[in-house]
Write an enzyme that holds these catalytic residues in place. Structure first.
Site, short mmCIF file in Angstrom:
data_model
loop_
_atom_site.label_atom_id
_atom_site.label_comp_id
_atom_site.label_asym_id
_atom_site.label_seq_id
_atom_site.Cartn_x
_atom_site.Cartn_y
_atom_site.Cartn_z
N SER A 85 1.44 -1.41 0.25
CA SER A 85 -0.37 -0.17 -0.05
C SER A 85 1.17 1.25 0.36
O SER A 85 2.06 0.83 -0.19
CB SER A 85 -0.90 -0.51 1.29
N LYS A 118 -5.50 9.59 -7.96
CA LYS A 118 -5.97 8.09 -6.61
C LYS A 118 -7.04 8.39 -6.76
O LYS A 118 -7.90 8.71 -6.20
CB LYS A 118 -5.58 8.87 -4.80
S1 IVH Z 1 0.04 2.96 -7.25
C1 IVH Z 1 3.41 0.22 -4.83
N1 IVH Z 1 -1.18 4.76 -8.08
O1 IVH Z 1 -4.08 3.67 -3.26
C2 IVH Z 1 2.84 0.99 -5.69
N2 IVH Z 1 -1.93 3.51 -6.69
O2 IVH Z 1 -3.81 4.18 -0.50
C3 IVH Z 1 1.01 0.87 -5.86
N3 IVH Z 1 -4.87 4.11 -6.01
O3 IVH Z 1 -3.38 0.08 -2.86
C4 IVH Z 1 0.44 1.52 -5.83
N4 IVH Z 1 -5.09 5.36 -7.42
O4 IVH Z 1 -5.23 0.67 -4.33
C5 IVH Z 1 -0.90 3.51 -7.45
N5 IVH Z 1 -2.51 6.08 -9.13
C6 IVH Z 1 -2.57 4.81 -8.28
C7 IVH Z 1 -3.19 4.60 -7.33
C8 IVH Z 1 -3.14 3.43 -7.03
C9 IVH Z 1 -5.31 4.58 -6.50
C10 IVH Z 1 -5.10 3.03 -4.85
C11 IVH Z 1 -4.12 1.88 -4.75
C12 IVH Z 1 -3.48 1.46 -3.19
C13 IVH Z 1 -4.11 2.46 -2.45
C14 IVH Z 1 -3.25 3.26 -1.72
#
Ligand code: IVH
Length: 684
Positions: A85, A118
């Site tokens: 996460s 996000k």
């Molecule tokens: S990157 C190791 N990019 O946010 C990096 N996550 O709070 C992995 N999420 O579990 C995540 N938009 O479900 C990434 N543009 C984005 C995202 C994103 C939503 C979610 C994802 C993650 C959670 C973490």
């Protein structure tokens, strides 16, 4: 449309019964008796009948439930690369602090930031081999997710085959979401059909992915944004994150166009503020901005903490606020007689769902906030889940609006007296015969964490007590199918079903029965240890105060409450009636079997106190608490200084959250509960 003939009705009845039975076998008992294809035929026939004769279809139809019930039968998938996460930044200062840590980690070298939206959906890992999709898995606890391939194949955005030169193995991570337009159109449809609406797009997306029947998922018209690579074998070398996004786009994945690069964290902070201001300008929901270091070599150098990459951070938007009209302040009565004032609001869409009510906790809270009927008030979602009235907009107060006065009589039919004992915050209805309290006691008895009686919800309880078929909890065990069938909205099958589930509840294990009694201070955790120590219900009550108080997790307050309860003759008579009805009062053997099952589980939460509020997807409240206690943790019903973390789900009470925030207790969103159980660590 043609009236259904008798033959149609009888076939419909038959199908309903069969589908309901197979649903239960499949979903609850995990023991299907027919192949999926045969089951699907039955469902399809039932749906066809119901769409031809809409008067036959209702919310209780098992054809609806096929989609509604979350299945626990998806196969586990171990992620080749864990799905970690992200750490959160709540404001610009926390962003700057992260950038400082990054700079230190890179020995002062400058880094380029990529900012993405996000998306507020569900993380998904898509696996392709030789250009074809072979698997789709949820994040789960980050290490092991669930195989939802069949459902994900129905998402139009997700390519089945890749364009151009695809690597041997390619995992693409991204977010499954429901657009706001789809969410609104589905809800309009459900409302017209008299069905329960979806709570918010995120929940709707999650629920849609857990359907047994992919045709149901398809109807939910989900979407997908790709944002990250997982395992790649035999692909090109990349130097920067931006290149990986281009690569995914070229292969045919949907990559969100709102990707920006920045050289300084100040520019990033300004961008976050701008996005926040315009968060609703999009066709989907976002709850923040994700900032990632662009240079992949720098990422490698920064690495991961135990839970999240050091090279990325999620800037979370603060809870949203809206203003609306406070129509009225009313009072609800709980099963112990405690009354709670609540705000009746002009419905307002805030933080992803429509809010029409919000608790005001107690008399003092109403006074402190000085909210008055007729006021325009500010409403927000505390912790992004619980609706909360922040306060009035004084400049809009209507002339002559009077401070609200706590009523002195109970809103129930007998209008009993409400009393606020000196030094206490709560006002109580002190009449045990109060019909509202009685109804709440029955509702609590039937609730999931207690005797878990399917179909015996608030509406049915009120129907039963109004018809005077039920005067107290024990009466439910005497209900007959004929009596229930005579109630409005019931037919033979639904009546049989309800009576069946009431009878089935007689076998619930002792801890559930103890909890269901609703004795003050006695929650599921103490019920569990009492049952383990004393084995049977009679022995729990017959034990001395001291013996009970000496049990770890019980103490003198609970023990005295049990004595006080059992000292009252009507309560002892009540227990005798339950005994006569044949309820399971427990045995030594059952207690030993529970102890053995418990010993087999890894004690990840030893010494930790985890409080749960609201719904944790996939768990009833009782199951969530059991999951905690069976791993060595404690799960009391309220937040204190000793609380290690508060798990917050949909429908949570604001009081616990406020207290946790005041104590600085970490708050864990319900979708991270699995991770907490597994690792015993508090997810960021
Ligand atoms: S990157 C190791 N990019 O946010 C990096 N996550 O709070 C992995 N999420 O579990 C995540 N938009 O479900 C990434 N543009 C984005 C995202 C994103 C939503 C979610 C994802 C993650 C959670 C973490």
């Amino acid at each position: 449309m043609a009236e259904p003939t008798d033959a149609v009705r009888s076939r419909w009845n038959e199908l309903r019964e069969q589908v309901a039975r197979h649903n239960r076998l499949y979903h609850e008992l995990d023991a299907p008796e027919v192949p999926d294809a045969e089951y699907d035929l039955l469902v399809r026939e039932l749906r066809a009948l119901e769409s031809e004769h809409p008067e036959l279809a209702d919310v209780d139809s098992p054809a609806q439930a096929v989609g509604g019930a979350a299945s626990a039968t998806f196969a586990p998938v171990t992620h080749a690369v864990p799905m970690t996460s992200l750490d959160n930044a709540m404001d610009a200062d926390e962003l700057r602090a992260w950038a400082d840590r990054v700079a230190r980690g890179l020995d002062g070298a400058t880094a380029r930031f990529v900012a993405e939206l996000k998306f507020d959906g569900l993380a998904m890992s898509l696996r392709y081999e030789d250009g074809r999709m072979v698997q789709a898995a949820t994040r789960g606890d980050g290490r092991v997710g669930e195989d939802v391939t069949a459902n994900v194949r129905t998402i139009a955005d997700v390519p089945e085959r890749l364009r151009g030169d695809a690597p041997e193995v390619l995992e693409v991570r991204g977010e499954v979401y429901m657009s706001t337009a789809v969410f609104e159109s589905l809800n309009a449809e459900y409302e017209a059909a008299g069905e329960r609406p979806l709570v918010n797009p995120r929940n709707a997306a999650a629920g849609s992915l857990r359907q047994k029947d992919p045709a149901m998922t398809a109807k939910r018209r989900l979407s997908f944004w790709s944002y990250q690579l997982g395992e790649v074998v035999g692909g090109p070398e990349f130097a920067a994150h931006a290149d990986t996004l281009d690569f995914m786009r070229e292969l045919g994945f949907p990559v969100n166009p709102e990707v920006r690069s920045f050289d300084t964290i100040e520019e990033v902070a300004a961008y976050c503020a701008e996005r926040e201001e315009h968060r609703h300008d999009l066709e989907y929901e976002i709850d923040g901005v994700v900032i990632k270091i662009d240079d992949l070599a720098q990422r490698e150098a920064l690495g991961f903490t135990s839970r999240a990459p050091r090279w990325a951070i999620a800037y979370k938007f603060p809870p949203e606020e809206r203003t609306t009209l406070l129509r009225d302040i009313q009072v609800s009565v709980g099963r112990t007689g405690r009354t709670t004032p609540f705000a009746v609001l002009e419905p307002v869409f805030v933080g992803g769902s429509t809010v029409s009510m919000a608790t005001l906790h107690n008399e003092d809270q109403v006074a402190v906030k000085d909210v008055r009927p007729g006021d325009t008030v500010i409403v927000r979602k505390a912790g992004d889940v619980i609706p909360e009235v922040v306060g009035p907009v004084l400049s809009m107060r209507p002339r002559g609006a009077k401070p609200w006065v706590f009523p002195t009589t109970c809103p129930c039919s007998i209008g009993s007296t409400l009393v606020r004992p000196e030094g206490e915050a709560d006002t109580r209805c002190v009449e045990p015969a109060c019909p509202f309290q009685r109804d709440q006691r029955i509702i609590y008895w039937a609730s999931r964490g207690a005797m878990d009686i399917e179909g015996l919800g608030e509406r049915t309880v009120v129907q039963l007590t109004e018809a005077e078929l039920v005067r107290d909890v024990a009466d439910i065990y005497d209900l007959t199918v004929d009596q229930v069938e005579a109630l409005e909205g019931f037919a033979r099958i639904s009546a049989e079903k309800l009576v069946g589930s009431i009878q089935a509840s007689k076998d619930r294990p002792l801890p559930k029965l103890l909890t269901a009694l609703g004795i003050r201070h006695l929650g599921p955790a103490a019920s569990e240890v009492l049952a383990a120590e004393f084995g049977t219900l009679r022995r729990v009550f017959e034990a001395s105060d001291d013996d009970r108080a000496a049990v770890d997790g019980v103490g003198p307050v609970i023990s005295a409450a049990l004595s006080a309860w059992y000292d009252q003759a009507p309560n002892r008579e009540f227990i005798d009636r339950l005994d006569a009805a044949g309820l399971n009062f427990g045995s030594e053997e059952e207690a030993a079997a529970r102890a053995a099952a418990k010993a087999a589980i890894e004690q990840t939460l030893e010494g930790k106190t985890i409080v749960v509020t609201g719904t944790v997807p996939g768990y009833s409240r009782g199951e969530a608490e059991e999951a905690i206690t069976s791993r060595g943790g404690k799960s009391p019903g309220s937040v204190s200084k000793k609380t290690t973390a508060l798990v917050v789900g949909e429908g949570a009470g604001a009081g616990k959250l406020t207290k946790a925030e005041a104590n600085g207790t970490p708050v864990v969103p319900a979708d991270r509960f699995g991770e907490l159980l597994e690792t015993g660590e508090i997810p960021a």
